[in-house]
Design an enzyme around this catalytic site. Structure first.
Site, PDB file in Angstrom:
ATOM      1  N   PRO A   1      61.141  68.823 116.263  1.00  0.00           N
ATOM      2  CG  PRO A   1      62.365  69.973 114.843  1.00  0.00           C
ATOM      3  CD  PRO A   1      62.380  68.848 115.325  1.00  0.00           C
ATOM      4  CD  GLU A   2      55.283  67.843 119.061  1.00  0.00           C
ATOM      5  OE1 GLU A   2      54.137  67.701 118.356  1.00  0.00           O
ATOM      6  OE2 GLU A   2      55.423  67.455 119.977  1.00  0.00           O
TER       7      GLU A   2
ATOM      8  CG  HIS B   1      76.390  67.443 112.264  1.00  0.00           C
ATOM      9  ND1 HIS B   1      76.365  66.149 111.808  1.00  0.00           N
ATOM     10  CD2 HIS B   1      76.687  67.493 113.585  1.00  0.00           C
ATOM     11  CE1 HIS B   1      76.968  65.411 112.854  1.00  0.00           C
ATOM     12  NE2 HIS B   1      77.150  66.211 113.852  1.00  0.00           N
TER      13      HIS B   1
ATOM     14  NE  ARG C   1      68.491  61.823 116.679  1.00  0.00           N
ATOM     15  CZ  ARG C   1      67.493  61.336 117.466  1.00  0.00           C
ATOM     16  NH1 ARG C   1      67.069  62.075 118.294  1.00  0.00           N
ATOM     17  NH2 ARG C   1      67.166  59.999 117.227  1.00  0.00           N
TER      18      ARG C   1
ATOM     19  NE  ARG D   1      40.704  59.659 112.807  1.00  0.00           N
ATOM     20  CZ  ARG D   1      40.199  60.247 111.645  1.00  0.00           C
ATOM     21  NH1 ARG D   1      39.058  60.892 111.534  1.00  0.00           N
ATOM     22  NH2 ARG D   1      41.117  60.575 110.632  1.00  0.00           N
TER      23      ARG D   1
END
Ligand SMILES: [Zn+2]
Length: 280
Positions: A2-3, A94, A113, A156
């Site tokens: 998930p983002e 889970h 997971r 950067r």
């Protein structure tokens, strides 16, 4: 994994279920996810009322009326969603944590997971919380704009794609959204960050906002096993212009005589998708 859009979608999906509701019973079924769960998690949540649900980077922040915040990170495969009473009685394999609310509605946190995390943080300590203190700007707030981005990129020398994925610069721009935003802004992902012009930074900041907002609107991107809190799958993956589209025609020039094809290469160990022709 998930983002930001998926976490935002999950948080928004939980608001009508949890906000204003008192948690009456908690089942904590594991001792640890990615890290140990707080020892008193069950006790801290029991009898607390959820007053607000917000997001910081990829963390959900559930404010409680006890003066504490319940922090939830979905990790790689975490989901938090409403379940029926049968599942409360007989949790799935889970389901690591289950809540029962005063209105008898039940919610489960399920994470095959086990890369998720949970924590309890006092409301007045949230800004100095170890996982939040070093985070960069939120991309969807007004303060994140071309001026801010330019100032940050100037410092950067790494490739611009890697720079915008740096959580110390801006949070929540993961691999998918970095490729998509650079494509929309017509900027090559290979360019050194400090070479991006001020005008390009305006475009890029806007492209990051646009791509994240579109993804949130679509309910996130269902890659692997991500689904929304209501069990529906997100569909932003159908709208990817470049991500995962190696060899397919670039949407910007598919009508040209010789349409260019989306290419893929590796940057910082992750796949970058782009159009060599339209991004420079
Ligand atoms: Zn193209």
């Amino acid at each position: 994994m998930p983002e930001l859009p998926e976490v935002e979608t999950t948080a928004r999906g939980l608001i009508p279920i949890l906000r204003g509701q008192k948690i009456t019973t908690v089942q904590v079924r594991v001792k640890k996810l990615r890290w140990d769960l707080p020892k008193n998690l069950g006790r801290d949540l029991t009898d607390a009322t959820v007053t607000a649900i917000t997001r910081r980077a990829k963390y959900m922040v559930l404010r409680l009326d006890t003066g504490q915040n319940w922090i939830v990170h979905l990790g790689m495969s975490g989901r938090m969603h409403r379940i029926n009473a049968d599942q409360w009685q007989t949790p799935l394999k889970h389901d690591h944590l289950l809540l029962r609310l005063a209105n008898d509605i039940c919610v489960a946190f399920n994470d095959p997971r086990k890369f998720g995390m949970m924590d309890i943080v006092a409301a007045d300590k949230i800004d100095i919380y170890r996982h939040f203190a070093h985070l960069g700007a939120e991309p969807l707030v007004r303060g994140f704009d071309g001026e801010y981005l330019f100032e940050q990129l100037q410092r950067r020398k790494i490739a611009v794609k890697l720079a915008i994925m740096d959580q110390k610069l801006v949070v929540g721009v993961g691999n998918i959204y970095a490729s998509e935003a650079l494509y929309r802004a017509r900027i090559s992902p290979k360019r050194p960050a400090h070479k991006i012009s001020r005008a390009e930074c305006d475009k890029l900041a806007q492209a990051i906002k646009d791509v994240l907002r579109l993804a949130i609107k679509a309910g996130g991107s269902s890659l692997r096993d991500y689904v929304q809190s209501d069990g529906k799958i997100g569909h932003f993956q159908d709208d990817f212009a470049v991500y995962g589209r190696t060899g397919q025609p670039c949407p910007a020039c598919h009508k040209a005589k010789k349409p260019c094809k989306i290419e893929k290469f590796t940057q910082g160990g992750r796949s970058t998708f782009w159009c060599n022709n339209t991004q420079s």
